[in-house]
Design a protein around this motif. Structure first.
Motif, PDB file in Angstrom:
ATOM      1  N   SER A 141      -2.064   9.640   3.181  1.00 20.08           N
ATOM      2  CA  SER A 141      -1.557   8.381   3.706  1.00 20.08           C
ATOM      3  C   SER A 141      -1.850   7.228   2.757  1.00 20.08           C
ATOM      4  O   SER A 141      -0.980   6.395   2.486  1.00 20.08           O
ATOM      5  CB  SER A 141      -2.146   8.094   5.090  1.00 20.08           C
ATOM      6  OG  SER A 141      -1.685   9.052   6.024  1.00 20.08           O
ATOM      7  N   SER A 145       2.173   7.018   1.933  1.00 18.64           N
ATOM      8  CA  SER A 145       2.817   6.173   2.947  1.00 18.64           C
ATOM      9  C   SER A 145       2.375   4.714   2.840  1.00 18.64           C
ATOM     10  O   SER A 145       3.154   3.814   3.094  1.00 18.64           O
ATOM     11  CB  SER A 145       2.509   6.701   4.344  1.00 18.64           C
ATOM     12  OG  SER A 145       2.901   8.046   4.450  1.00 18.64           O
ATOM     13  N   LEU A 146       1.110   4.481   2.495  1.00 18.22           N
ATOM     14  CA  LEU A 146       0.599   3.111   2.436  1.00 18.22           C
ATOM     15  C   LEU A 146       0.611   2.552   1.018  1.00 18.22           C
ATOM     16  O   LEU A 146       0.006   1.514   0.756  1.00 18.22           O
ATOM     17  CB  LEU A 146      -0.838   3.057   2.987  1.00 18.22           C
ATOM     18  CG  LEU A 146      -1.046   3.592   4.398  1.00 18.22           C
ATOM     19  CD1 LEU A 146      -2.487   3.376   4.832  1.00 18.22           C
ATOM     20  CD2 LEU A 146      -0.115   2.900   5.379  1.00 18.22           C
ATOM     21  N   ALA A 147       1.325   3.243   0.110  1.00 19.47           N
ATOM     22  CA  ALA A 147       1.253   2.851  -1.304  1.00 19.47           C
ATOM     23  C   ALA A 147       1.741   1.426  -1.528  1.00 19.47           C
ATOM     24  O   ALA A 147       1.362   0.776  -2.494  1.00 19.47           O
ATOM     25  CB  ALA A 147       2.059   3.832  -2.157  1.00 19.47           C
ATOM     26  N   GLY A 148       2.588   0.908  -0.655  1.00 19.36           N
ATOM     27  CA  GLY A 148       3.095  -0.447  -0.803  1.00 19.36           C
ATOM     28  C   GLY A 148       2.174  -1.509  -0.236  1.00 19.36           C
ATOM     29  O   GLY A 148       2.523  -2.682  -0.232  1.00 19.36           O
ATOM     30  N   ASN A 149       1.020  -1.110   0.270  1.00 19.08           N
ATOM     31  CA  ASN A 149       0.068  -2.054   0.843  1.00 19.08           C
ATOM     32  C   ASN A 149      -1.060  -2.375  -0.125  1.00 19.08           C
ATOM     33  O   ASN A 149      -1.479  -1.510  -0.898  1.00 19.08           O
ATOM     34  CB  ASN A 149      -0.617  -1.445   2.083  1.00 19.08           C
ATOM     35  CG  ASN A 149       0.270  -1.481   3.300  1.00 19.08           C
ATOM     36  OD1 ASN A 149       0.104  -2.339   4.152  1.00 19.08           O
ATOM     37  ND2 ASN A 149       1.226  -0.560   3.381  1.00 19.08           N
ATOM     38  N   GLN A 150      -1.575  -3.578  -0.056  1.00 16.70           N
ATOM     39  CA  GLN A 150      -2.901  -3.818  -0.603  1.00 16.70           C
ATOM     40  C   GLN A 150      -3.878  -3.516   0.518  1.00 16.70           C
ATOM     41  O   GLN A 150      -3.886  -4.194   1.547  1.00 16.70           O
ATOM     42  CB  GLN A 150      -3.055  -5.259  -1.065  1.00 16.70           C
ATOM     43  CG  GLN A 150      -2.159  -5.571  -2.266  1.00 16.70           C
ATOM     44  CD  GLN A 150      -2.300  -6.994  -2.737  1.00 16.70           C
ATOM     45  OE1 GLN A 150      -3.406  -7.503  -2.858  1.00 16.70           O
ATOM     46  NE2 GLN A 150      -1.167  -7.631  -2.994  1.00 16.70           N
ATOM     47  N   ASN A 291      -2.395  -5.077   3.938  1.00 11.10           N
ATOM     48  CA  ASN A 291      -1.802  -6.412   4.086  1.00 11.10           C
ATOM     49  C   ASN A 291      -0.373  -6.359   4.626  1.00 11.10           C
ATOM     50  O   ASN A 291       0.146  -7.382   5.065  1.00 11.10           O
ATOM     51  CB  ASN A 291      -1.900  -7.226   2.781  1.00 11.10           C
ATOM     52  CG  ASN A 291      -0.932  -6.764   1.703  1.00 11.10           C
ATOM     53  OD1 ASN A 291      -0.491  -5.624   1.713  1.00 11.10           O
ATOM     54  ND2 ASN A 291      -0.635  -7.642   0.770  1.00 11.10           N
ATOM     55  N   ALA A 292       0.261  -5.193   4.633  1.00 11.88           N
ATOM     56  CA  ALA A 292       1.580  -5.093   5.266  1.00 11.88           C
ATOM     57  C   ALA A 292       1.481  -4.382   6.613  1.00 11.88           C
ATOM     58  O   ALA A 292       1.974  -4.859   7.627  1.00 11.88           O
ATOM     59  CB  ALA A 292       2.561  -4.354   4.351  1.00 11.88           C
ATOM     60  N   ILE A 293       0.809  -3.259   6.645  1.00 12.26           N
ATOM     61  CA  ILE A 293       0.826  -2.420   7.846  1.00 12.26           C
ATOM     62  C   ILE A 293      -0.055  -2.985   8.955  1.00 12.26           C
ATOM     63  O   ILE A 293       0.117  -2.654  10.120  1.00 12.26           O
ATOM     64  CB  ILE A 293       0.410  -0.976   7.495  1.00 12.26           C
ATOM     65  CG1 ILE A 293       0.861  -0.025   8.595  1.00 12.26           C
ATOM     66  CG2 ILE A 293      -1.079  -0.860   7.244  1.00 12.26           C
ATOM     67  CD1 ILE A 293       0.731   1.416   8.247  1.00 12.26           C
ATOM     68  N   ASP A 295      -3.305  -3.058  11.171  1.00 15.18           N
ATOM     69  CA  ASP A 295      -4.325  -2.068  11.530  1.00 15.18           C
ATOM     70  C   ASP A 295      -3.707  -0.696  11.752  1.00 15.18           C
ATOM     71  O   ASP A 295      -2.716  -0.564  12.469  1.00 15.18           O
ATOM     72  CB  ASP A 295      -5.030  -2.473  12.835  1.00 15.18           C
ATOM     73  CG  ASP A 295      -5.898  -3.699  12.656  1.00 15.18           C
ATOM     74  OD1 ASP A 295      -6.347  -3.949  11.523  1.00 15.18           O
ATOM     75  OD2 ASP A 295      -6.116  -4.425  13.647  1.00 15.18           O
ATOM     76  N   LEU A 296      -4.321   0.303  11.159  1.00 10.22           N
ATOM     77  CA  LEU A 296      -3.879   1.684  11.352  1.00 10.22           C
ATOM     78  C   LEU A 296      -5.118   2.524  11.601  1.00 10.22           C
ATOM     79  O   LEU A 296      -6.141   2.325  10.954  1.00 10.22           O
ATOM     80  CB  LEU A 296      -3.167   2.185  10.101  1.00 10.22           C
ATOM     81  CG  LEU A 296      -2.656   3.624  10.129  1.00 10.22           C
ATOM     82  CD1 LEU A 296      -1.397   3.716  10.990  1.00 10.22           C
ATOM     83  CD2 LEU A 296      -2.340   4.119   8.727  1.00 10.22           C
TER      84      LEU A 296
END
Lengths: 431, 431
Positions: A141, A145-150, A291-293, A295-296
């Motif tokens: 993940s 999947s979270l590669a576009g997030n900081q 910073n995009a998603i 809380d996960l």
């Protein structure tokens, strides 16, 4: 159907789970890959113990070379555990152009950087989903999947042994010692449980996650680490009355991208409203802030033959998909900044503090005044057991830096009526 | 740095979030991919509204052909929503050899099969992580990390609107109508909320998950679906007293691999000990059972500009990684059995039933006898409001098939003292 040939090293808990899943879910796996995965050889300490099971000559072997030097073997699955000789085997496998899958947290935490570079150089893949959180897809993940997030923060319950012990102490008002014995009897704790209890195991895992999420490499031994050996059933009861459960949390937080990290493994009061407070028994969970998603949270069994085996099978299948295309995924883990942290600290946190004090007028005033002088403000104060010669005083501070807190505690220890600082635990914010 | 050129269709909530993430996390994304992602053109209804923002001539356009016919565009990101013309655009994009990323649940639920086959034929990728659970990496986990598992069951809270409404009704003892109005005011419910409230939205999503997890295609309109419009604050209070929260759950369970499915969207009593009971407000969660991994739960924001945008960026980055290697991932979603279900049913479940009955001696006996004759046994019976002319009788059954339950209820309706069957809700097992 084309075959992909695997050499398996280690046939303990996870190794046998891996083999069992390949067998049990064979149809599904072949359907998904249009390839079959075949274990050609298994490295074990005492091959003579497996003679009944022997399918082919030397299926079980004590000789690692029969795997490492076999050009037919495409993927080496390392599930021996421990650092040596597993590290040497992994290195040799990569240098022979074999892909590697491992669930070895110590090796990935200590030698991750070297192995990523070596794998890139030899144009092979290394995968290690099983090294953190058993079957929970945390590495995948973070990487994909979270590669576009900081990623801003990861907070996790990533040691099943300590979570089992703390849960049982909470549920049944058991002592630490009794809960540990029960965990050992049920196979959730090892005969020598020190690596789990003292937080070393969690430190390995948070080091790996820091590397994958931030591209920042922290040596496990540099991670400030407090275990759960000092947590008593009284502490758990006090916390419960205040609306918290005590969990061993591993935390990493990146400060403004300057490479400085807040990172620690620490027993922490988790408020009932926080999703991590309801993670019980041997379960693990990872709470991630991007910073995009936002809380996960990912939750599942953090250890065990089949859950960890599931992660290993997933990794092997991913490599088979890549092999099919005759390419390799360059720099999957090394493309990021890949730096060492500029500084490491515990960061700011609210703290739960318990003092044993003489029951005399004015003692509370002296303590709160000392905190006030150090600019540490208090959220709540509870006094218990009025009437005896000494009483328990429990305080929760607002956010404070640890060095400032320690300085205040040193002053407080000098107060005559203060017999003891019994507990210093962190307090988790509600998300 | 090499560029990957994207054509974006739709610049609403998710489209603008997608563009904002690409901008905000540009450095991180480029570092990870060694490529930059550039939006060349954005399809909007009224391009004249965007003239201030115009960076290049025709950056915002009302003409889909400028995206679909542009050979420079590698990836089409469809975030218009709705079935038409989005479906036609996706089809044309694939036929022009462009990769597609979408967050369109209706299209993926209704036309997933056709689009997977079309993408395979044209050797391009289609990705749709954002179509279920916002940023939660559920499609990726099912397809990759859990690929070695036989998935047995998926139970999810996959509609944020209804979860927000039910949470607010629970927290503040609000009526359904008031909670709906609040959700609309906060942007968690649409002006016409019927697709969410009646469970259609959740049915689309569970149809997609069924396809990905089991390779079984179920038309969304064939999924038995009960919404939350009938749930009153009284019901929520009754459930709470019994130790449950009411959640709208979407469930799919495969029966022994014969292609028969238990599948439904239904308001359900979830016991406090179940991790799904603590998923509140607009959050979504998916509880997955696999034969190797055991129980796994993924939790996060199920909708919203940035969380869903995060999933779309992750999908685009995944395609860029594949493009770098100049390959395509054949049959990622179509390699499984890819069949239609042999039968669909609600399966067996425990049920929560509430009756309005005349407060006369013997009525409880008549009801329990009727259940007994139908072989339905009861877990618990609670009578409320003794004294009035009519009282509430609440029963929880053990597991029963719905047709048998309905037959018993028809008999019960004939009992003189039974005024009304007020509620029929499912009850979730503790995991």
């Amino acid at each position: 159907m084309e075959k992909v040939i695997v050499g398996l090293m280690g046939f303990g808990n996870i190794g046998s789970g891996f083999a069992a899943i390949l067998e049990e879910n064979k149809e599904q796996i072949e359907c998904s890959l249009s390839r079959s995965i075949v274990i050609k050889r298994i490295l074990v300490k005492d091959p003579e113990n497996f003679t009944d099971l022997n399918i082919t000559e030397e299926y079980f072997t004590g000789n690692a070379d029969l795997i490492l030097n076999d050009p037919e073997i495409d993927i080496v699955v390392e599930l021996i555990g421990g650092v040596h000789p597993a590290y040497e085997y992994i290195t040799r496998a990569i240098e022979s152009g074999k892909h590697v899958v491992t669930a070895n947290k110590a090796i990935m935490a200590i030698y991750g950087r070297e192995l990523f570079a070596l794998a890139d150089k030899n144009r092979v893949s290394i995968r290690f989903e099983g090294s953190v959180g058993g079957g929970i897809p945390i590495i995948a993940s973070l990487t994909r999947s979270l590669a576009g997030n900081q990623i801003e923060e990861i907070v996790g319950i990533i040691n099943g042994t300590t979570n089992y012990i703390l849960t049982r102490m909470y549920e049944s008002n058991m002592s630490f010692q009794d809960a540990l014995s029960e965990a050992q009897a049920k196979g959730f704790a090892e005969a020598d449980p020190s690596s789990d209890i003292e937080g070393e195991d969690a430190a390995y895992k948070i080091s790996i996650l820091t590397h994958v999420a931030f591209g920042v490499y922290v040596k496990p031994e540099d991670i400030p680490c407090t275990g759960i050996g000092q947590i008593s059933e009284t502490e758990i009861e006090f916390a419960n009355e205040l609306g918290y459960k005590i969990k061993l949390l591993a935390t990493v937080r990146r400060n403004n991208g300057n490479g400085s990290l807040d990172i620690h493994v620490h027993p922490t009061l988790v408020p009932f409203e926080h999703p991590l407070s309801s993670i019980n028994h041997e379960f693990n969970a990872l709470f991630i802030k991007g910073n995009a998603i936002g809380d996960l949270m990912l939750y599942g069994k953090g250890a065990g033959s089949l859950p960890t085996g599931s992660a290993v099978v997933g990794d092997v299948m991913e490599i088979v998909r890549i092999m099919k295309n005759d390419v390799f995924e360059e720099k999957l883990y090394t493309s990021r900044y890949h730096i060492e942290p500029t500084s490491i600290s515990l960061g700011a946190s609210a703290y739960y503090l318990r003092f044993k004090v003489k029951d005399k007028p004015g003692v509370l005033g002296k303590i709160t005044t000392t905190f006030g002088k150090s600019d540490i403000s208090l959220q709540s104060v509870v006094q218990k057991g009025r009437g005896g010669s000494s009483v328990d005083l429990t305080l929760i501070t607002h956010e404070a830096k640890r060095d400032r807190l320690d300085a205040a505690l040193n002053e407080i220890r000098k107060i005559d009526e203060v017999e003891k600082v019994s507990s210093i635990l962190m307090v988790q914010k509600t998300p």
